[in-house]
Scaffold this motif. Structure first.
Motif, PDB file in Angstrom:
ATOM      1  N   SER A  98     -14.671 -21.721  14.103  1.00 61.06           N
ATOM      2  CA  SER A  98     -15.881 -21.321  13.729  1.00 61.06           C
ATOM      3  C   SER A  98     -15.724 -20.062  13.299  1.00 61.06           C
ATOM      4  N   GLY A  99     -16.426 -19.795  11.999  1.00 59.18           N
ATOM      5  CA  GLY A  99     -16.549 -18.151  11.758  1.00 59.18           C
ATOM      6  C   GLY A  99     -17.933 -17.994  10.835  1.00 59.18           C
ATOM      7  N   HIS A 100     -17.737 -16.704  10.497  1.00 66.59           N
ATOM      8  CA  HIS A 100     -19.064 -16.522   9.388  1.00 66.59           C
ATOM      9  C   HIS A 100     -18.530 -15.692   8.293  1.00 66.59           C
ATOM     10  N   ILE A 101     -19.205 -15.681   7.198  1.00 69.08           N
ATOM     11  CA  ILE A 101     -18.868 -14.855   5.997  1.00 69.08           C
ATOM     12  C   ILE A 101     -20.056 -14.142   5.552  1.00 69.08           C
ATOM     13  N   ASP A 102     -20.857 -13.659   6.201  1.00 69.94           N
ATOM     14  CA  ASP A 102     -21.825 -12.725   5.894  1.00 69.94           C
ATOM     15  C   ASP A 102     -21.255 -11.458   6.706  1.00 69.94           C
ATOM     16  N   VAL A 103     -21.843 -10.227   6.300  1.00 71.26           N
ATOM     17  CA  VAL A 103     -21.532  -9.154   6.748  1.00 71.26           C
ATOM     18  C   VAL A 103     -22.832  -8.005   6.893  1.00 71.26           C
ATOM     19  N   VAL A 104     -22.492  -7.068   7.634  1.00 74.45           N
ATOM     20  CA  VAL A 104     -23.446  -5.982   7.736  1.00 74.45           C
ATOM     21  C   VAL A 104     -23.691  -5.034   6.669  1.00 74.45           C
ATOM     22  N   GLU A 105     -24.660  -4.717   6.290  1.00 74.37           N
ATOM     23  CA  GLU A 105     -24.870  -3.841   5.331  1.00 74.37           C
ATOM     24  C   GLU A 105     -24.019  -2.860   5.161  1.00 74.37           C
ATOM     25  N   ALA A 106     -23.553  -2.151   4.143  1.00 78.26           N
ATOM     26  CA  ALA A 106     -22.817  -1.023   4.036  1.00 78.26           C
ATOM     27  C   ALA A 106     -23.085  -0.158   2.881  1.00 78.26           C
ATOM     28  N   LYS A 107     -23.491   1.094   2.840  1.00 82.25           N
ATOM     29  CA  LYS A 107     -23.833   2.044   1.757  1.00 82.25           C
ATOM     30  C   LYS A 107     -22.523   2.510   1.259  1.00 82.25           C
ATOM     31  N   PRO A 108     -22.205   2.397  -0.084  1.00 81.87           N
ATOM     32  CA  PRO A 108     -21.068   3.083  -0.703  1.00 81.87           C
ATOM     33  C   PRO A 108     -21.122   4.519  -0.722  1.00 81.87           C
ATOM     34  N   SER A 109     -22.225   5.081  -0.757  1.00 86.43           N
ATOM     35  CA  SER A 109     -22.316   6.417  -0.479  1.00 86.43           C
ATOM     36  C   SER A 109     -21.939   7.095   0.846  1.00 86.43           C
ATOM     37  N   ASP A 110     -21.872   6.371   1.782  1.00 89.63           N
ATOM     38  CA  ASP A 110     -21.565   6.760   3.227  1.00 89.63           C
ATOM     39  C   ASP A 110     -20.092   6.546   3.413  1.00 89.63           C
ATOM     40  N   TRP A 111     -19.406   5.750   2.621  1.00 85.80           N
ATOM     41  CA  TRP A 111     -18.013   5.340   2.933  1.00 85.80           C
ATOM     42  C   TRP A 111     -17.074   6.418   1.853  1.00 85.80           C
ATOM     43  N   GLN A 112     -15.672   6.514   2.769  1.00 84.49           N
ATOM     44  CA  GLN A 112     -15.134   7.193   1.798  1.00 84.49           C
ATOM     45  C   GLN A 112     -14.217   6.360   0.751  1.00 84.49           C
ATOM     46  N   ARG A 113     -14.510   4.997   0.751  1.00 86.75           N
ATOM     47  CA  ARG A 113     -14.025   3.854  -0.298  1.00 86.75           C
ATOM     48  C   ARG A 113     -15.080   3.208  -0.380  1.00 86.75           C
ATOM     49  N   ASP A 114     -15.122   2.390  -1.585  1.00 89.32           N
ATOM     50  CA  ASP A 114     -16.400   1.468  -1.709  1.00 89.32           C
ATOM     51  C   ASP A 114     -16.125   0.402  -0.646  1.00 89.32           C
ATOM     52  N   PRO A 115     -17.241   0.042   0.185  1.00 91.80           N
ATOM     53  CA  PRO A 115     -17.144  -1.053   0.993  1.00 91.80           C
ATOM     54  C   PRO A 115     -16.680  -2.540   0.520  1.00 91.80           C
ATOM     55  N   PHE A 116     -17.199  -2.642  -0.897  1.00 91.79           N
ATOM     56  CA  PHE A 116     -16.993  -3.935  -1.336  1.00 91.79           C
ATOM     57  C   PHE A 116     -16.045  -4.114  -2.422  1.00 91.79           C
ATOM     58  N   THR A 117     -14.874  -2.929  -2.428  1.00 93.53           N
ATOM     59  CA  THR A 117     -13.993  -2.836  -3.346  1.00 93.53           C
ATOM     60  C   THR A 117     -12.868  -2.792  -2.217  1.00 93.53           C
ATOM     61  N   PRO A 118     -11.834  -4.049  -1.902  1.00 92.49           N
ATOM     62  CA  PRO A 118     -11.025  -3.979  -0.828  1.00 92.49           C
ATOM     63  C   PRO A 118      -9.877  -3.145  -1.340  1.00 92.49           C
ATOM     64  N   VAL A 119      -9.365  -2.467  -0.352  1.00 93.43           N
ATOM     65  CA  VAL A 119      -7.885  -1.567  -0.646  1.00 93.43           C
ATOM     66  C   VAL A 119      -7.124  -1.755   0.390  1.00 93.43           C
ATOM     67  N   VAL A 120      -5.743  -1.936   0.132  1.00 89.36           N
ATOM     68  CA  VAL A 120      -4.744  -1.785   1.009  1.00 89.36           C
ATOM     69  C   VAL A 120      -4.031  -0.557   0.876  1.00 89.36           C
ATOM     70  N   GLU A 121      -4.185   0.424   2.032  1.00 88.91           N
ATOM     71  CA  GLU A 121      -3.652   1.631   1.852  1.00 88.91           C
ATOM     72  C   GLU A 121      -3.104   2.192   3.407  1.00 88.91           C
ATOM     73  N   ASN A 122      -1.772   2.674   3.362  1.00 91.08           N
ATOM     74  CA  ASN A 122      -1.138   3.026   4.656  1.00 91.08           C
ATOM     75  C   ASN A 122      -1.030   1.964   5.595  1.00 91.08           C
ATOM     76  N   GLY A 123      -0.896   0.694   5.095  1.00 87.98           N
ATOM     77  CA  GLY A 123      -0.736  -0.312   6.049  1.00 87.98           C
ATOM     78  C   GLY A 123      -2.008  -1.091   6.789  1.00 87.98           C
ATOM     79  N   TYR A 124      -2.947  -0.615   6.086  1.00 90.50           N
ATOM     80  CA  TYR A 124      -4.501  -1.179   6.335  1.00 90.50           C
ATOM     81  C   TYR A 124      -5.294  -2.114   5.333  1.00 90.50           C
ATOM     82  N   LEU A 125      -6.070  -2.691   5.575  1.00 90.02           N
ATOM     83  CA  LEU A 125      -6.602  -3.486   4.712  1.00 90.02           C
ATOM     84  C   LEU A 125      -8.286  -2.655   4.973  1.00 90.02           C
ATOM     85  N   TYR A 126      -8.886  -1.954   3.851  1.00 89.41           N
ATOM     86  CA  TYR A 126     -10.055  -1.472   3.981  1.00 89.41           C
ATOM     87  C   TYR A 126     -10.996  -2.211   3.448  1.00 89.41           C
ATOM     88  N   GLY A 127     -12.217  -2.186   3.884  1.00 92.81           N
ATOM     89  CA  GLY A 127     -13.596  -3.160   3.343  1.00 92.81           C
ATOM     90  C   GLY A 127     -14.348  -3.550   4.223  1.00 92.81           C
TER      91      GLY A 127
END
Length: 460
Positions: A98-127
């Motif tokens: 069991s799992g889910h595929i919905d997520v909590v709202e995220a405002k791009p203006s608040d993030w250092q990276r766009d929350p819905f543009t996945p980025v792999v950086e310094n060993g981490y997956l961001y998004g």
């Protein structure tokens, strides 16, 4: 890249798994996760959960699942997915993942990276969803697809399901649980998890969740005839409600202990600061130990583990700056220890408030009270075996979640459900529902080893 390489190389050394194969599965999981994060699967206008569910179905079918065994069902503005891998024994109850595929709202203006543009950086997956829980969903999918390609034949059906509104109303969660209430047990990949040492980054321990506290909201209302603010009356609705809220805020529920939480305190104590660890041990031995209770209540990380908690979270009152309030309302949010009915907790709070003029109403949405799942030996053995393959020598023990998940819907229909994610993360890197959500890419490879072992043992 060093983290990714070391994880793949470590996986390649395990018996029976070729390095190229391990790398392919890990890369596949990361690719699924990145593509899933790019879907804005958030409740409301523009909700892309249905599109994400349809895309995931395509990946499962391409990976060997029969098209007619993978269904995507629309519900309101969302959708849920159920994929069935038929077993060899039609009479055996299915294993549900069991799992889910919905997520909590995220405002791009608040993030250092766009929350819905996945980025792999310094060993981490961001998004958004990197931790909660699109990466876990991707790892489970990639693992099942790998198992299919290698010719594994489960005895019981394996059902993979993703709800579409776990972060909000949980309407699809309840629907799925009702449809799958004949399951043998549920592995909830949206619960549990491992902890990494803050300094060394090495794995410390993993917990699996066998219970969760019940979420509840109670609305308090005080009404009054009101009047002109220049002519104060003996009773003011806002002041009356405030006095009741102060009594509730000062109240502490009876400390409680279950077999599961006792096991957690005894095992987790060694990883805490000396004072907290000693209190956990003392509380596990005697839940009436006042010194231990005081220490655990003073720590925000442990207060929710020793009983029911209720706190005022919203308040509203009055209708004009120059008028006596005719109405004042407040919300009390509770996280109820397993085994208690919300109605009983609301009645207890009403006694504490001690004001017959207050009207009480249960306004909870998307929650149901459930007891803990049993500590099944077959499940415990399977988790311990799986973790020993992925992280040799790392301990694993049970825990109780203070939050809510899809597990409660399965428990409400009599199916034991266990949060059992193998993803390890530093506590300082835990940003589920928060800004700059991220998870180490190095967690993927051992998680595949773990899931393959767990899914195999529990589907035999």
């Amino acid at each position: 890249m060093k983290l990714l390489c070391s994880a793949v190389c470590a996986l390649a050394l395990l018996p029976g798994i070729a390095s190229a194969q391990a790398g392919d599965t890990e890369a596949h999981a990361l690719d699924i996760a990145k593509r899933a994060i790019a879907f804005r699967s958030v409740q409301g206008p523009g909700n892309q959960t249905p599109q994400l569910a349809a895309w995931l179905k395509e990946q499962l079918v391409a990976g060997g699942f029969a098209a007619n065994e993978v269904t995507v069902t629309p519900v309101d503005d969302t959708a849920y997915l159920v994929a069935r891998w038929p077993g060899t024994d039609a009479k055996a109850k299915p294993l549900v993942i069991s799992g889910h595929i919905d997520v909590v709202e995220a405002k791009p203006s608040d993030w250092q990276r766009d929350p819905f543009t996945p980025v792999v950086e310094n060993g981490y997956l961001y998004g958004r969803g990197a931790t909660d829980m699109k990466l876990d969903a991707a790892i489970a999918m990639a693992t099942l697809i790998e198992m299919k390609k290698q010719g594994y034949k489960p005895r019981r059906d394996i059902i993979l399901q993703f709800s579409g509104d776990e972060e909000t109303t949980m309407k699809t969660s309840a629907i799925i649980a009702e449809k799958l209430k004949n399951a043998e047990l549920v592995i909830n990949i949206d619960g549990g998890g491992g902890v990494l040492d803050e300094k060394t980054g090495k794995p410390l321990y993993m917990t699996w969740q066998g219970a969760e506290k019940t979420y509840a909201d109670f609305e308090l209302t005080v009404t009054n005839p009101g009047g002109h603010s220049s002519e104060p009356r003996p009773v003011n609705a806002i002041a009356e409600l405030s006095a009741a809220l102060a009594r509730i805020d000062a109240y502490r529920f009876q400390p409680e202990l279950s077999d599961l939480s006792r096991a957690y305190f005894n095992a987790a104590a060694r990883y805490e600061k000396p004072e907290t660890g000693a209190a956990m041990k003392a509380f596990a031995a005697n839940p009436a130990d006042e010194k231990a209770v005081a220490t655990l209540r003073a720590n925000y990380a442990t207060i929710g583990k020793i009983g029911t908690t209720c706190v005022p979270t919203m308040v509203s009152g009055g209708h004009a700056l120059n008028a006596l309030p005719q109405r004042a309302t407040a919300n009390i949010n509770c996280r109820i220890f397993p085994g208690h009915k919300p109605a009983d907790i609301m009645a207890e709070l009403a006694r504490v408030a001690n004001d017959p003029a207050i009207q009480w109403k249960d306004v909870t949405e998307g929650s149901v009270a459930t007891d803990a799942s049993p500590m099944r030996p077959d499940f415990v053995r399977a988790v311990e075996k799986a973790l020993s393959k992925a992280y040799p020598g790392v301990p694993v023990f049970p825990s109780m979640s203070s939050g809510a998940s899809d597990s409660m819907w399965y428990r409400s229909v009599g199916v034991p459900s266990y949060g059992a994610s193998p993803v390890f993360i530093k506590e300082s890197d835990s940003f589920s529902h928060g800004l700059n959500e991220r998870t180490p890419v190095a967690a993927i490879a051992p998680a595949i080893v773990y899931y393959r072992s767990l899914f195999t043992d529990l589907s035999k």
